[in-house]
Write a protein that holds these residues in place. Structure first.
Motif, PDB file in Angstrom:
ATOM      1  N   ILE A  33      17.312  -3.022  19.297  1.00 56.64           N
ATOM      2  CA  ILE A  33      17.346  -1.691  18.890  1.00 56.64           C
ATOM      3  C   ILE A  33      16.420  -1.749  17.779  1.00 56.64           C
ATOM      4  N   PHE A  34      15.440  -0.781  17.723  1.00 57.38           N
ATOM      5  CA  PHE A  34      14.216  -0.805  16.929  1.00 57.38           C
ATOM      6  C   PHE A  34      14.082   0.742  16.708  1.00 57.38           C
ATOM      7  N   ASN A  35      14.096   1.435  15.369  1.00 61.31           N
ATOM      8  CA  ASN A  35      13.973   2.797  15.342  1.00 61.31           C
ATOM      9  C   ASN A  35      12.881   3.216  14.348  1.00 61.31           C
ATOM     10  N   VAL A  36      12.437   4.301  14.831  1.00 62.01           N
ATOM     11  CA  VAL A  36      11.440   4.884  13.572  1.00 62.01           C
ATOM     12  C   VAL A  36      12.123   4.961  12.253  1.00 62.01           C
ATOM     13  N   CYS A  37      11.169   4.673  11.284  1.00 63.31           N
ATOM     14  CA  CYS A  37      11.751   4.571  10.015  1.00 63.31           C
ATOM     15  C   CYS A  37      12.795   3.325   9.718  1.00 63.31           C
ATOM     16  N   GLY A  38      12.642   2.430  10.805  1.00 64.75           N
ATOM     17  CA  GLY A  38      14.123   1.671  10.514  1.00 64.75           C
ATOM     18  C   GLY A  38      13.159  -0.054  10.646  1.00 64.75           C
ATOM     19  N   LYS A  39      14.247  -0.872  10.427  1.00 66.34           N
ATOM     20  CA  LYS A  39      13.735  -2.353  10.551  1.00 66.34           C
ATOM     21  C   LYS A  39      14.165  -3.096  11.575  1.00 66.34           C
ATOM     22  N   LEU A  63      -0.539  -6.271  13.847  1.00 70.19           N
ATOM     23  CA  LEU A  63       0.453  -5.072  14.367  1.00 70.19           C
ATOM     24  C   LEU A  63      -0.026  -3.888  14.438  1.00 70.19           C
ATOM     25  N   PRO A  64       0.518  -2.920  15.231  1.00 71.19           N
ATOM     26  CA  PRO A  64      -0.109  -1.681  15.337  1.00 71.19           C
ATOM     27  C   PRO A  64       0.052  -0.820  13.821  1.00 71.19           C
ATOM     28  N   LEU A  65      -0.720   0.260  13.793  1.00 66.60           N
ATOM     29  CA  LEU A  65      -0.422   0.924  12.574  1.00 66.60           C
ATOM     30  C   LEU A  65       0.886   1.710  12.524  1.00 66.60           C
ATOM     31  N   GLY A  66       1.506   1.739  11.272  1.00 66.19           N
ATOM     32  CA  GLY A  66       2.826   2.235  11.216  1.00 66.19           C
ATOM     33  C   GLY A  66       3.754   1.202  11.139  1.00 66.19           C
ATOM     34  N   MET A  67       3.344  -0.273  11.532  1.00 67.36           N
ATOM     35  CA  MET A  67       4.200  -1.164  11.371  1.00 67.36           C
ATOM     36  C   MET A  67       3.955  -2.116  10.360  1.00 67.36           C
ATOM     37  N   ALA A  68       4.868  -2.888   9.740  1.00 66.89           N
ATOM     38  CA  ALA A  68       4.634  -3.922   8.446  1.00 66.89           C
ATOM     39  C   ALA A  68       5.693  -4.736   8.636  1.00 66.89           C
ATOM     40  N   TYR A  69       4.988  -5.938   8.011  1.00 62.38           N
ATOM     41  CA  TYR A  69       5.880  -7.219   8.059  1.00 62.38           C
ATOM     42  C   TYR A  69       6.642  -7.184   6.704  1.00 62.38           C
ATOM     43  N   GLN A  70       8.068  -7.566   6.731  1.00 63.11           N
ATOM     44  CA  GLN A  70       8.887  -7.276   5.714  1.00 63.11           C
ATOM     45  C   GLN A  70       8.614  -9.079   4.942  1.00 63.11           C
ATOM     46  N   SER A 106      11.161  -9.889  10.067  1.00 64.17           N
ATOM     47  CA  SER A 106      11.672  -8.503  10.102  1.00 64.17           C
ATOM     48  C   SER A 106      10.210  -7.619   9.851  1.00 64.17           C
ATOM     49  N   LEU A 107      10.255  -6.656  10.773  1.00 61.93           N
ATOM     50  CA  LEU A 107       9.054  -5.600  10.650  1.00 61.93           C
ATOM     51  C   LEU A 107       9.803  -4.475  10.456  1.00 61.93           C
ATOM     52  N   GLN A 108       9.177  -3.385   9.613  1.00 62.78           N
ATOM     53  CA  GLN A 108       9.303  -2.091   9.295  1.00 62.78           C
ATOM     54  C   GLN A 108       8.626  -1.332   9.960  1.00 62.78           C
ATOM     55  N   SER A 109       9.255   0.064  10.685  1.00 63.17           N
ATOM     56  CA  SER A 109       8.275   0.855  11.156  1.00 63.17           C
ATOM     57  C   SER A 109       8.274   2.164  10.213  1.00 63.17           C
ATOM     58  N   ASP A 110       7.311   2.545  10.085  1.00 65.22           N
ATOM     59  CA  ASP A 110       6.901   4.004   9.110  1.00 65.22           C
ATOM     60  C   ASP A 110       7.304   5.138   9.765  1.00 65.22           C
ATOM     61  N   SER A 141       3.910  -8.477  25.659  1.00 65.60           N
ATOM     62  CA  SER A 141       4.280  -7.607  26.957  1.00 65.60           C
ATOM     63  C   SER A 141       5.243  -7.848  27.569  1.00 65.60           C
ATOM     64  N   PRO A 142       6.219  -6.768  28.037  1.00 63.58           N
ATOM     65  CA  PRO A 142       5.853  -5.501  27.933  1.00 63.58           C
ATOM     66  C   PRO A 142       5.844  -4.854  26.469  1.00 63.58           C
ATOM     67  N   PRO A 143       5.433  -3.794  26.165  1.00 65.25           N
ATOM     68  CA  PRO A 143       5.346  -3.302  24.934  1.00 65.25           C
ATOM     69  C   PRO A 143       6.645  -3.142  24.295  1.00 65.25           C
ATOM     70  N   PHE A 144       6.950  -3.660  23.032  1.00 62.26           N
ATOM     71  CA  PHE A 144       8.399  -3.328  22.619  1.00 62.26           C
ATOM     72  C   PHE A 144       8.622  -1.735  22.373  1.00 62.26           C
ATOM     73  N   LYS A 145       9.932  -1.445  22.463  1.00 66.60           N
ATOM     74  CA  LYS A 145      10.467  -0.202  22.305  1.00 66.60           C
ATOM     75  C   LYS A 145      10.796   0.277  21.032  1.00 66.60           C
ATOM     76  N   ILE A 146      10.443   1.617  20.624  1.00 62.59           N
ATOM     77  CA  ILE A 146      10.814   2.141  19.400  1.00 62.59           C
ATOM     78  C   ILE A 146      11.430   3.418  19.595  1.00 62.59           C
ATOM     79  N   GLU A 147      12.785   3.611  19.236  1.00 60.07           N
ATOM     80  CA  GLU A 147      13.547   4.641  19.539  1.00 60.07           C
ATOM     81  C   GLU A 147      13.502   5.831  18.485  1.00 60.07           C
ATOM     82  N   THR A 148      13.648   6.934  18.931  1.00 61.61           N
ATOM     83  CA  THR A 148      13.609   8.061  17.981  1.00 61.61           C
ATOM     84  C   THR A 148      15.123   8.834  18.203  1.00 61.61           C
ATOM     85  N   GLY A 149      15.269   9.591  17.107  1.00 57.53           N
ATOM     86  CA  GLY A 149      16.513  10.384  17.344  1.00 57.53           C
ATOM     87  C   GLY A 149      16.003  11.845  17.649  1.00 57.53           C
ATOM     88  N   PHE A 150      16.935  12.604  18.153  1.00 57.39           N
ATOM     89  CA  PHE A 150      16.402  14.178  18.454  1.00 57.39           C
ATOM     90  C   PHE A 150      17.811  15.100  18.427  1.00 57.39           C
TER      91      PHE A 150
END
Length: 189
Positions: A33-39, A63-70, A106-110, A141-150
């Motif tokens: 599980i990896f969420n927007v604004c999450g680690k 890493l893609p823009l918006g991703m940062a190594y902790q 760990s990676l943090q998503s912006d 590959s495949p690309p990793f998933k980043i989930e969002t809430g709605f």
């Protein structure tokens, strides 16, 4: 004559196949599980198929823009030069031939990547590994998933009250996606 030629050709193909498989194999382990604004906890598995013991293996991430190594989250390797948190460098001190090691971090998503995720942007990490005067690269590959809430406000009956009247209204809000939400602001205007 044909038999000698076939034998020589078979030996060449066998040697070519062996030389093609003599390398360092890299696999990325993505978080469940990896969420927007999450680690998220990621991993790299390095398997030494070079036929030699390796030392001071440099692993450079892109890493893609918006991703940062902790910083400080790394296990299984040493932090190298971290000039940018979306380009971390790890050092594996030694890896014996035929063995494998796992690097965890760990990676943090912006939070700013929310729109990119909703617009279907593909998120992949690129890893470049330097060892024995060799440079290999790997793109997850495949690309990793980043989930969002709605959030969706479920059907609410219409309610009209006179000015100054007190009333109680139940509002049901449902998260209709897989991404977790830690907080939100609700305003009734």
């Amino acid at each position: 004559m044909k038999t000698k030629f076939c034998i020589v050709l078979c030996i060449l193909f066998l040697n070519a196949e062996t030389s093609l498989t003599q390398n360092l194999i890299i696999n990325q382990v993505d978080p469940l599980i990896f969420n927007v604004c999450g680690k998220g906890s990621f991993g790299l598995i390095l398997q030494n198929n070079t036929g030699a013991d390796l030392s001071n293996i440099k692993v450079q991430g892109y890493l893609p823009l918006g991703m940062a190594y902790q910083s400080g989250s790394l296990t299984g390797a040493l932090e190298g030069i971290i000039s940018s948190f979306n380009e971390p460098e790890f050092i594996v001190v030694s890896l014996l031939k035929g063995k494998q090691t796992t690097i965890n971090f760990s990676l943090q998503s912006d939070c700013q990547i929310y729109d990119a995720v909703n617009n279907g942007k593909v998120f992949q990490n690129k890893w470049v590994v330097d060892y024995l005067n060799t440079r290999d690269s790997f793109v997850s590959s495949p690309p990793f998933k980043i989930e969002t809430g709605f959030l969706v406000i479920e059907n609410q009956p219409s309610m009209v009250k006179e000015v100054g009247a007190s009333f109680k209204r139940l509002v049901r809000i449902r998260n209709t996606r897989l991404g977790a939400l830690s907080e939100f602001i609700f305003e009734d205007k």
